[in-house]
Design a protein around this motif. Structure first.
Motif, mmCIF file in Angstrom:
data_model
loop_
_atom_site.group_PDB
_atom_site.id
_atom_site.type_symbol
_atom_site.label_atom_id
_atom_site.label_comp_id
_atom_site.label_asym_id
_atom_site.label_seq_id
_atom_site.Cartn_x
_atom_site.Cartn_y
_atom_site.Cartn_z
ATOM 1 N N LEU A 168 7.267 10.805 -4.809
ATOM 2 C CA LEU A 168 5.849 11.160 -4.819
ATOM 3 C C LEU A 168 4.984 9.912 -4.963
ATOM 4 O O LEU A 168 3.954 9.780 -4.286
ATOM 5 C CB LEU A 168 5.555 12.137 -5.964
ATOM 6 C CG LEU A 168 4.081 12.511 -6.175
ATOM 7 C CD1 LEU A 168 3.505 13.154 -4.924
ATOM 8 C CD2 LEU A 168 3.930 13.438 -7.374
ATOM 9 N N GLY A 169 5.399 8.995 -5.824
ATOM 10 C CA GLY A 169 4.639 7.754 -5.992
ATOM 11 C C GLY A 169 4.534 6.979 -4.696
ATOM 12 O O GLY A 169 3.461 6.446 -4.354
ATOM 13 N N ALA A 170 5.632 6.924 -3.943
ATOM 14 C CA ALA A 170 5.625 6.204 -2.664
ATOM 15 C C ALA A 170 4.714 6.895 -1.656
ATOM 16 O O ALA A 170 3.988 6.234 -0.894
ATOM 17 C CB ALA A 170 7.050 6.115 -2.121
ATOM 18 N N VAL A 171 4.729 8.220 -1.643
ATOM 19 C CA VAL A 171 3.875 8.978 -0.719
ATOM 20 C C VAL A 171 2.401 8.769 -1.058
ATOM 21 O O VAL A 171 1.563 8.584 -0.165
ATOM 22 C CB VAL A 171 4.239 10.481 -0.761
ATOM 23 C CG1 VAL A 171 3.161 11.318 -0.071
ATOM 24 C CG2 VAL A 171 5.588 10.714 -0.098
ATOM 25 N N ILE A 172 2.067 8.788 -2.336
ATOM 26 C CA ILE A 172 0.674 8.586 -2.743
ATOM 27 C C ILE A 172 0.190 7.195 -2.328
ATOM 28 O O ILE A 172 -0.936 7.036 -1.832
ATOM 29 C CB ILE A 172 0.524 8.789 -4.263
ATOM 30 C CG1 ILE A 172 0.703 10.266 -4.614
ATOM 31 C CG2 ILE A 172 -0.845 8.302 -4.739
ATOM 32 C CD1 ILE A 172 0.692 10.563 -6.101
ATOM 33 N N GLN A 173 1.032 6.186 -2.500
ATOM 34 C CA GLN A 173 0.654 4.837 -2.082
ATOM 35 C C GLN A 173 0.408 4.778 -0.578
ATOM 36 O O GLN A 173 -0.524 4.107 -0.113
ATOM 37 C CB GLN A 173 1.741 3.842 -2.481
ATOM 38 C CG GLN A 173 1.817 3.582 -3.977
ATOM 39 C CD GLN A 173 2.911 2.592 -4.338
ATOM 40 O OE1 GLN A 173 3.610 2.070 -3.458
ATOM 41 N NE2 GLN A 173 3.075 2.328 -5.626
ATOM 42 N N SER A 174 1.231 5.493 0.178
ATOM 43 C CA SER A 174 1.057 5.528 1.632
ATOM 44 C C SER A 174 -0.260 6.207 2.007
ATOM 45 O O SER A 174 -0.981 5.749 2.911
ATOM 46 C CB SER A 174 2.236 6.263 2.272
ATOM 47 O OG SER A 174 2.062 6.391 3.665
ATOM 48 N N ILE A 175 -0.591 7.295 1.308
ATOM 49 C CA ILE A 175 -1.853 7.995 1.563
ATOM 50 C C ILE A 175 -3.035 7.085 1.243
ATOM 51 O O ILE A 175 -3.997 6.980 2.025
ATOM 52 C CB ILE A 175 -1.928 9.288 0.722
ATOM 53 C CG1 ILE A 175 -0.899 10.307 1.222
ATOM 54 C CG2 ILE A 175 -3.336 9.882 0.766
ATOM 55 C CD1 ILE A 175 -0.779 11.537 0.327
ATOM 56 N N GLN A 176 -2.980 6.422 0.101
ATOM 57 C CA GLN A 176 -4.075 5.519 -0.286
ATOM 58 C C GLN A 176 -4.251 4.395 0.736
ATOM 59 O O GLN A 176 -5.382 4.047 1.097
ATOM 60 C CB GLN A 176 -3.794 4.926 -1.670
ATOM 61 C CG GLN A 176 -3.912 5.924 -2.814
ATOM 62 C CD GLN A 176 -3.479 5.320 -4.138
ATOM 63 O OE1 GLN A 176 -2.436 4.669 -4.222
ATOM 64 N NE2 GLN A 176 -4.271 5.528 -5.175
ATOM 65 N N ARG A 177 -3.148 3.848 1.207
ATOM 66 C CA ARG A 177 -3.214 2.757 2.188
ATOM 67 C C ARG A 177 -3.855 3.240 3.488
ATOM 68 O O ARG A 177 -4.695 2.543 4.079
ATOM 69 C CB ARG A 177 -1.805 2.215 2.439
ATOM 70 C CG ARG A 177 -1.766 0.991 3.347
ATOM 71 C CD ARG A 177 -0.421 0.280 3.265
ATOM 72 N NE ARG A 177 0.697 1.202 3.479
ATOM 73 C CZ ARG A 177 1.549 1.570 2.511
ATOM 74 N NH1 ARG A 177 1.398 1.128 1.269
ATOM 75 N NH2 ARG A 177 2.552 2.396 2.777
#
Length: 243
Positions: free
Chosen positions: A227-236
């Motif tokens: 989930l943390g990796a997905v959130i970072q991808s969304i923010q980017r």
């Protein structure tokens, strides 16, 4: 007022007057007795629990103890001291009754998420907290209140009114964050609809009850890392405007 020098005689009651002293009428015929209760106690006494709230409380207990399949309107009605036909005056079906139970949990969650959306934090931080809170709340619901989660899941799959309203409210809150991010320059994205779609599509595995149920046996720490990796991808994607 008694004349000066007169003697005040004690007031005595007959047996019937003593019995009346426990009622709401003053035994001396002076009108209604003034209640000794005040403040919250008086308000609680004056405001009985509504019938629909009592039915929801009973249904909640039955759901927790029995699970959604074994809850019956007849049993809820019997505990409430009414016929099952009378229950249908308040809730037109068993699904409507159980959805109302789940709806109280969803409203609490929506209130928490609205607090995140309205916070003074930057929009990209809000997105992280919003998705994390939505994912965590449902995951904990599955773990600690599996019968309630089952109702939430069934309502979502069947697209019942409670689930449709919840989706609309979630979208409204996400839209608010996206518009703020675009307006403040935190997000480079200019297509609001695409930005909202990216957020929901990318986080689906962690925020949709069907996917959460599917991953029930996956270790929590592994899900959190993903989930943390997905959130970072969304923010980017939102910061750069590249989808």
């Amino acid at each position: 007022m008694l004349p000066f020098g007169s003697v005040s005689l004690p007031i005595t009651f007959t047996d019937s007057e003593r019995e009346a002293s426990d009622s709401d009428t003053d035994p001396r015929g002076l009108g209604p007795r003034v209640s000794r209760l005040s403040g919250p106690a008086a308000r609680a006494r004056a405001t009985p629990v509504s019938t629909d709230a009592r039915l929801l409380a009973i249904a909640t207990e039955h759901l927790t103890r029995l699970g959604p399949k074994r809850v019956t309107v007849v049993a809820v009605a019997a505990e409430a001291g009414m016929t099952h036909a009378n229950v249908y005056r308040y809730f037109p079906s068993k699904d409507a009754l159980l959805d109302a139970v789940a709806g109280r949990w969803l409203r609490d969650l929506e209130t928490e998420l609205a607090g995140i959306a309205d916070a003074p934090d930057p929009a990209d931080d809000k997105i992280e907290r919003f998705i994390g809170a939505l994912a965590t709340a449902q995951s904990e619901m599955l773990t600690h209140e599996p019968n309630l989660f089952a109702v939430h899941l069934d309502a979502t799959v069947a697209s019942r009114p409670i689930a449709r309203r919840h989706r609309v409210r979630l979208r409204t809150l996400v839209e608010r964050i996206v518009e703020e991010g675009i307006g403040t320059g935190v997000f480079a994205a200019r297509d609001r609809e695409r930005a909202i779609a990216v957020i929901f599509d990318a986080s689906y595995r962690f925020t949709h009850p069907v996917a959460i149920q599917h991953d029930a046996d996956v270790p929590r720490d592994l899900l959190d890392a993903r989930l943390g990796a997905v959130i970072q991808s969304i923010q980017r994607s939102l910061r750069t405007g590249t989808f």
